[in-house]
Design a protein around this motif. Structure first.
Motif, PDB file in Angstrom:
ATOM      1  N   ASP A   4      -4.519  -1.950   4.136  1.00  0.00           N
ATOM      2  CA  ASP A   4      -3.519  -0.881   4.253  1.00  0.00           C
ATOM      3  C   ASP A   4      -2.468  -1.214   5.300  1.00  0.00           C
ATOM      4  OD1 ASP A   4      -4.909   0.606   2.352  1.00  0.00           O
ATOM      5  OD2 ASP A   4      -6.181   1.537   3.885  1.00  0.00           O
ATOM      6  N   LYS A   5      -2.913  -1.798   6.420  1.00  0.00           N
ATOM      7  CA  LYS A   5      -1.969  -2.139   7.488  1.00  0.00           C
ATOM      8  C   LYS A   5      -0.966  -3.203   7.041  1.00  0.00           C
ATOM      9  CE  LYS A   5      -4.994  -0.922  11.313  1.00  0.00           C
ATOM     10  NZ  LYS A   5      -5.730  -1.353  12.487  1.00  0.00           N
ATOM     11  N   LEU A   6      -1.396  -4.065   6.116  1.00  0.00           N
ATOM     12  CA  LEU A   6      -0.538  -5.170   5.675  1.00  0.00           C
ATOM     13  C   LEU A   6       0.183  -4.870   4.361  1.00  0.00           C
ATOM     14  CD1 LEU A   6      -2.938  -8.168   6.450  1.00  0.00           C
ATOM     15  CD2 LEU A   6      -0.938  -7.467   7.768  1.00  0.00           C
ATOM     16  N   LYS A   7       0.188  -3.604   3.943  1.00  0.00           N
ATOM     17  CA  LYS A   7       0.721  -3.283   2.615  1.00  0.00           C
ATOM     18  C   LYS A   7       2.201  -3.627   2.448  1.00  0.00           C
ATOM     19  CE  LYS A   7       1.542   1.671   3.368  1.00  0.00           C
ATOM     20  NZ  LYS A   7       0.916   2.032   4.630  1.00  0.00           N
ATOM     21  N   ASN A   8       2.949  -3.712   3.561  1.00  0.00           N
ATOM     22  CA  ASN A   8       4.368  -4.061   3.466  1.00  0.00           C
ATOM     23  C   ASN A   8       4.627  -5.555   3.640  1.00  0.00           C
ATOM     24  OD1 ASN A   8       5.137  -1.362   3.123  1.00  0.00           O
ATOM     25  ND2 ASN A   8       5.002  -1.019   5.330  1.00  0.00           N
ATOM     26  N   TYR A   9       3.544  -6.328   3.697  1.00  0.00           N
ATOM     27  CA  TYR A   9       3.672  -7.769   3.913  1.00  0.00           C
ATOM     28  C   TYR A   9       2.921  -8.541   2.841  1.00  0.00           C
ATOM     29  CZ  TYR A   9       5.180  -6.473   8.611  1.00  0.00           C
ATOM     30  OH  TYR A   9       5.846  -5.939   9.681  1.00  0.00           O
ATOM     31  N   ASP A  28     -11.063  -8.672   2.931  1.00  0.00           N
ATOM     32  CA  ASP A  28     -10.560  -7.788   1.885  1.00  0.00           C
ATOM     33  C   ASP A  28      -9.049  -7.620   1.947  1.00  0.00           C
ATOM     34  OD1 ASP A  28     -10.821  -6.193  -0.375  1.00  0.00           O
ATOM     35  OD2 ASP A  28     -10.974  -4.356   0.800  1.00  0.00           O
ATOM     36  N   VAL A  29      -8.366  -8.766   2.074  1.00  0.00           N
ATOM     37  CA  VAL A  29      -6.893  -8.747   2.033  1.00  0.00           C
ATOM     38  C   VAL A  29      -6.421  -9.649   0.902  1.00  0.00           C
ATOM     39  CG1 VAL A  29      -6.533  -8.194   4.467  1.00  0.00           C
ATOM     40  CG2 VAL A  29      -6.730 -10.590   3.789  1.00  0.00           C
ATOM     41  N   ASP A  30      -5.284  -9.292   0.330  1.00  0.00           N
ATOM     42  CA  ASP A  30      -4.668 -10.143  -0.695  1.00  0.00           C
ATOM     43  C   ASP A  30      -3.891 -11.243   0.003  1.00  0.00           C
ATOM     44  OD1 ASP A  30      -5.590  -8.587  -2.847  1.00  0.00           O
ATOM     45  OD2 ASP A  30      -3.939  -7.171  -2.567  1.00  0.00           O
ATOM     46  N   VAL A 186      -8.203 -13.460  14.311  1.00  0.00           N
ATOM     47  CA  VAL A 186      -7.230 -13.360  13.213  1.00  0.00           C
ATOM     48  C   VAL A 186      -7.089 -11.900  12.790  1.00  0.00           C
ATOM     49  CG1 VAL A 186      -6.791 -13.967  10.789  1.00  0.00           C
ATOM     50  CG2 VAL A 186      -7.607 -15.715  12.393  1.00  0.00           C
ATOM     51  N   TYR A 187      -8.194 -11.212  12.661  1.00  0.00           N
ATOM     52  CA  TYR A 187      -8.200  -9.784  12.300  1.00  0.00           C
ATOM     53  C   TYR A 187      -7.402  -8.971  13.310  1.00  0.00           C
ATOM     54  CZ  TYR A 187     -10.015  -5.115  11.323  1.00  0.00           C
ATOM     55  OH  TYR A 187     -10.126  -3.768  11.038  1.00  0.00           O
ATOM     56  N   GLN A 188      -7.650  -9.216  14.602  1.00  0.00           N
ATOM     57  CA  GLN A 188      -6.938  -8.467  15.661  1.00  0.00           C
ATOM     58  C   GLN A 188      -5.435  -8.711  15.604  1.00  0.00           C
ATOM     59  OE1 GLN A 188      -9.007  -9.677  19.237  1.00  0.00           O
ATOM     60  NE2 GLN A 188     -10.927  -8.827  18.470  1.00  0.00           N
ATOM     61  N   TYR A 189      -5.030  -9.962  15.431  1.00  0.00           N
ATOM     62  CA  TYR A 189      -3.594 -10.269  15.357  1.00  0.00           C
ATOM     63  C   TYR A 189      -2.944  -9.642  14.137  1.00  0.00           C
ATOM     64  CZ  TYR A 189      -2.870 -13.343  19.359  1.00  0.00           C
ATOM     65  OH  TYR A 189      -2.709 -13.824  20.624  1.00  0.00           O
ATOM     66  N   LEU A 190      -3.615  -9.758  12.983  1.00  0.00           N
ATOM     67  CA  LEU A 190      -3.033  -9.188  11.758  1.00  0.00           C
ATOM     68  C   LEU A 190      -2.967  -7.659  11.831  1.00  0.00           C
ATOM     69  CD1 LEU A 190      -4.664 -11.399   8.982  1.00  0.00           C
ATOM     70  CD2 LEU A 190      -2.306 -11.497   9.820  1.00  0.00           C
ATOM     71  N   SER A 191      -3.885  -7.056  12.544  1.00  0.00           N
ATOM     72  CA  SER A 191      -3.899  -5.587  12.685  1.00  0.00           C
ATOM     73  C   SER A 191      -2.654  -5.084  13.416  1.00  0.00           C
ATOM     74  CB  SER A 191      -5.140  -5.129  13.436  1.00  0.00           C
ATOM     75  OG  SER A 191      -6.298  -5.403  12.681  1.00  0.00           O
ATOM     76  N   LYS A 192      -2.010  -5.940  14.193  1.00  0.00           N
ATOM     77  CA  LYS A 192      -0.813  -5.543  14.950  1.00  0.00           C
ATOM     78  C   LYS A 192       0.403  -5.352  14.059  1.00  0.00           C
ATOM     79  CE  LYS A 192      -2.294  -8.016  19.081  1.00  0.00           C
ATOM     80  NZ  LYS A 192      -2.094  -9.217  19.911  1.00  0.00           N
TER      81      LYS A 192
END
Length: 194
Positions: A4-9, A28-30, A186-192
């Motif tokens: 959900d956090k990465l939905k615009n990327y 669980d990311v595309d 990686v999870y922490q960085y992508l969550s930003k």
């Protein structure tokens, strides 16, 4: 969650490593795999994490022209650092045998650097895990090389394989990092990017 956090990327993984690909699937990311040939040469004066930081950034820079503003690229590099020397992927069977002989009965470091690049901005971070091997006989090393052919792996071994079960006495740090990616970071960085 992260999806959900990465939905615009759009997430781009610049790695042919099945282990790194599996880690992202498990988050669980595309993502799309986008490979670019890069000559992995670094200045001789670099030591330890400086080497992997340099190579992870080099791989990210190679993608610069193909990245759009809504894309996040992940590049990575792993080495085994042992007795002040970088052990990358072995050149051949004999090189792999010599590497495993040198690791036998000793402690080494597995260093992985990750570069996360988006719209010209690149963040590089690394993780170091200390791994202690039991003493391996030549027959055990031959068995591993003949049956598992770890010639695409830094230090000539994969901790998730047979050798990880029988040869590893102790790990100090992230197991996932030894497999090929410090997934928690990686999870922490992508969550930003939310």
């Amino acid at each position: 969650m992260l999806r959900d956090k990465l939905k615009n990327y759009k997430l781009i993984l610049a790695s042919g490593s099945p282990r790194r690909q599996q880690f992202l699937r498990e988050l669980d990311v595309d993502f799309e795999i986008r490979l670019k040939d890069v000559e992995e040469i670094y200045p001789e004066n670099l030591q330890g994490a400086e080497i992997t930081d340099f190579l992870a950034k080099l791989k990210a820079d190679a993608l610069e022209d193909s990245l759009s503003n809504d894309e996040i690229a992940i590049t990575s590099d792993t080495i085994v650092w042992h007795e002040n020397k970088a052990l990358g992927k072995p050149k051949d069977y004999d090189d792999a045998f010599a590497m495993l002989q040198s690791l036998s009965g000793k402690t080494h470091e597995v260093i992985t650097s990750v570069c996360i690049k988006n719209a010209g901005e690149a963040n590089v971070f690394n993780e170091t895990t200390r791994v202690t091997f039991n003493t391996l006989s030549d027959d055990e090393i031959k068995y591993y090389l003949d049956n598992y052919k770890p010639f695409d792996k830094a230090g000539s071994y994969g901790i998730q394989e047979w050798i990880g079960l029988v040869a590893i006495a102790h790990i100090d740090g992230s197991y996932a990092n030894v497999v090929g990616m410090p997934v928690d970071k990686v999870y922490q960085y992508l969550s930003k990017f939310a």
